[in-house]
Enzyme design. Structure first.
Site, PDB file in Angstrom:
ATOM      1  N   ASP A  72       0.814  -1.218   0.000  1.00  0.00           N
ATOM      2  CA  ASP A  72       0.000   0.000   0.000  1.00  0.00           C
ATOM      3  C   ASP A  72       0.847   1.267   0.000  1.00  0.00           C
ATOM      4  O   ASP A  72       2.063   1.215   0.138  1.00  0.00           O
ATOM      5  CB  ASP A  72      -0.941   0.002   1.226  1.00  0.00           C
ATOM      6  CG  ASP A  72      -0.274  -0.541   2.488  1.00  0.00           C
ATOM      7  OD1 ASP A  72       0.951  -0.383   2.618  1.00  0.00           O
ATOM      8  OD2 ASP A  72      -0.974  -1.132   3.327  1.00  0.00           O
ATOM      9  N   ASP A 141      -7.343  -3.933  14.515  1.00  0.00           N
ATOM     10  CA  ASP A 141      -8.722  -4.267  14.120  1.00  0.00           C
ATOM     11  C   ASP A 141      -8.744  -5.373  13.061  1.00  0.00           C
ATOM     12  O   ASP A 141      -9.761  -5.624  12.418  1.00  0.00           O
ATOM     13  CB  ASP A 141      -9.473  -3.026  13.617  1.00  0.00           C
ATOM     14  CG  ASP A 141      -8.832  -2.396  12.392  1.00  0.00           C
ATOM     15  OD1 ASP A 141      -7.804  -2.925  11.910  1.00  0.00           O
ATOM     16  OD2 ASP A 141      -9.347  -1.365  11.900  1.00  0.00           O
ATOM     17  N   HIS A 143      -7.170  -5.602  10.167  1.00  0.00           N
ATOM     18  CA  HIS A 143      -7.074  -5.295   8.736  1.00  0.00           C
ATOM     19  C   HIS A 143      -5.707  -5.705   8.202  1.00  0.00           C
ATOM     20  O   HIS A 143      -4.712  -5.609   8.908  1.00  0.00           O
ATOM     21  CB  HIS A 143      -7.356  -3.809   8.455  1.00  0.00           C
ATOM     22  CG  HIS A 143      -6.272  -2.860   8.885  1.00  0.00           C
ATOM     23  ND1 HIS A 143      -6.430  -1.965   9.915  1.00  0.00           N
ATOM     24  CD2 HIS A 143      -5.015  -2.658   8.418  1.00  0.00           C
ATOM     25  CE1 HIS A 143      -5.324  -1.254  10.063  1.00  0.00           C
ATOM     26  NE2 HIS A 143      -4.444  -1.661   9.168  1.00  0.00           N
ATOM     27  N   GLU A 148      -9.685  -2.224   5.296  1.00  0.00           N
ATOM     28  CA  GLU A 148     -10.308  -1.916   6.568  1.00  0.00           C
ATOM     29  C   GLU A 148     -11.498  -2.829   6.848  1.00  0.00           C
ATOM     30  O   GLU A 148     -12.018  -3.482   5.929  1.00  0.00           O
ATOM     31  CB  GLU A 148     -10.766  -0.443   6.567  1.00  0.00           C
ATOM     32  CG  GLU A 148      -9.640   0.558   6.308  1.00  0.00           C
ATOM     33  CD  GLU A 148      -8.699   0.736   7.481  1.00  0.00           C
ATOM     34  OE1 GLU A 148      -8.404  -0.242   8.193  1.00  0.00           O
ATOM     35  OE2 GLU A 148      -8.238   1.867   7.695  1.00  0.00           O
TER      36      GLU A 148
END
Length: 257
Positions: A72, A141, A143, A148
């Protein structure tokens, strides 16, 4: 699916680096037969990168015939900004090894047509023959890359709006100033990583323990995108003891055994 539990962060980093090193050496890359490696950024892989640099400097490992594809990049952050993933990869890894800069692929978050940039990235992966080993990290979380919670598990490389949890977690890199943190990023999709022949996910620290539990002990869930890799034929989760705090004792004993 394998879960490799090491004592601490340093041991987990060394195990991951040795695994990458052995995979490249066993592949015997050469001109016209490149080993393709997917790479992450963030704090977790830093120890692994340090070890890989060490192996290279000792003469044990060459990246001459390795192609890399990063997961990314932030949108709108200048490439030479100290927190861009271009800067991160060059400062922490690429400039210390013998990789050809033309073989190190990172998404351009300043491209005039962001969707065309994402499509071209997928095409480059395809032209390279796919990814042999995709290394990833996860957020608290769950991801993976910037996929996400709520991302499609068949998603491809695309533009993604970052969750507030991610922006808050990344604020520490921007002097704690939320207004400086990019709110969008280009990211490979879950489906892009799932296409790799092998996936290795690094998970360290107690703050990732609940995410590891969701990743391997509960079902596949698009709200915890890392859980998708339960369905990959060759996934290795590499973690330290702290990351196992939410797992059942039976699970930990099985994998340690």
């Amino acid at each position: 699916m394998r879960l490799v539990i090491l004592e601490d962060y340093d041991q987990a980093s060394e195990w991951a680096a040795k695994y990458i090193c052995n995979r490249i050496i066993q592949f015997k890359p050469s001109q016209g037969r490149y080993f393709t490696l997917g790479l992450p950024t963030g704090n977790t892989p830093l120890g692994c990168y340090k070890k890989l640099i060490e192996y290279h400097k000792n003469g044990d490992l060459s990246f001459k015939y390795v192609k890399t594809f990063n997961m990314d990049e932030y949108v709108g952050l200048p490439r030479n900004h100290p927190e861009s993933y271009h800067s991160y990869m060059w400062n922490n890894f690429f400039k210390h090894i013998d990789i050809d800069p033309n073989n190190a692929h990172i998404l351009d978050g300043n491209a005039s047509d962001l969707q065309a940039e994402c499509d071209a990235f997928e095409k480059k992966i395809e032209e390279a023959g796919g990814i042999d080993l995709f290394v990833g990290g996860i957020g608290p979380d769950g991801h993976i890359a910037f996929n996400e919670p709520g991302s499609s598990l068949s998603s491809r490389t695309r533009l993604k709006t970052l969750a507030m949890d991610t922006i808050l977690a990344n604020a520490k890199y921007f002097d704690g100033d939320l207004s400086k943190v990019p709110t969008m990023a280009l990211t490979v999709g879950v489906g892009t990583v799932m296409d790799a022949r092998e996936v290795m996910i690094l998970i360290t620290g107690a703050h990732k323990a609940f995410a590891l539990y969701k990743a391997i002990e509960e079902g596949v869930n698009h709200m915890w995108t890392v859980s998708a890799f339960q369905q990959h034929p060759r996934t290795i989760f590499v973690c330290d003891e702290d990351a196992t705090l939410e797992l059942r004792v039976k699970t930990v004993k099985y994998f340690k055994g």
